[in-house]
Design a protein around this motif. Sequence first.
Motif, mmCIF file in Angstrom:
data_model
loop_
_atom_site.group_PDB
_atom_site.id
_atom_site.type_symbol
_atom_site.label_atom_id
_atom_site.label_comp_id
_atom_site.label_asym_id
_atom_site.label_seq_id
_atom_site.Cartn_x
_atom_site.Cartn_y
_atom_site.Cartn_z
ATOM 1 N N ASP A 1 0.837 -1.196 0.000
ATOM 2 C CA ASP A 1 0.000 0.000 0.000
ATOM 3 C C ASP A 1 0.878 1.255 0.000
ATOM 4 N N MET A 2 0.871 1.977 -1.108
ATOM 5 C CA MET A 2 1.664 3.199 -1.232
ATOM 6 C C MET A 2 1.275 4.244 -0.194
ATOM 7 N N LYS A 3 0.028 4.255 0.198
ATOM 8 C CA LYS A 3 -0.476 5.289 1.110
ATOM 9 C C LYS A 3 -0.082 5.053 2.563
ATOM 10 N N SER A 4 0.507 3.905 2.856
ATOM 11 C CA SER A 4 0.851 3.589 4.240
ATOM 12 C C SER A 4 2.091 4.342 4.719
ATOM 13 N N HIS A 5 2.873 4.892 3.797
ATOM 14 C CA HIS A 5 4.122 5.596 4.115
ATOM 15 C C HIS A 5 5.150 4.674 4.752
ATOM 16 N N ASN A 6 4.998 3.383 4.575
ATOM 17 C CA ASN A 6 5.985 2.398 5.037
ATOM 18 C C ASN A 6 6.708 1.854 3.821
#
Length: 120
Positions: A33-38
């Motif tokens: 998930d790109m939006k997780s910022h991980n």
Amino acid sequence: MEKNDVFLIVIILIIPFVMILVGWILKKHPVMDMKSHNGYNTPASRKSQEHWDYAQNIVPYNYISLGKILGVIEIILSVVFLGLHISISAALIVGICVGVGFLLFGFYKTDAEIERKFTE
């Protein structure tokens, strides 16, 4: 071997250990998930989902291999510094600089591979 000698080797091996550990974690638990910022999160990896997925696939191998190479280099440097009776503080400064250089090179190498893959 003195107590300070062991301290030098342990401290200098922190960066390679962390590189290998982070690579192993990202290999075992890839971040999809790109939006997780991980995960491996740089501007090059965020250009698209394809870029992101490719980055998450290659970064573990880059960091594990660079961490292993850095570990060997740091051990050799430690032995040389101990043999030449270089001060621990000087050895630590050199070891940390080499380690940070490898970390930065890991980012550069991964971003360069992403760019190369998507400009073909």
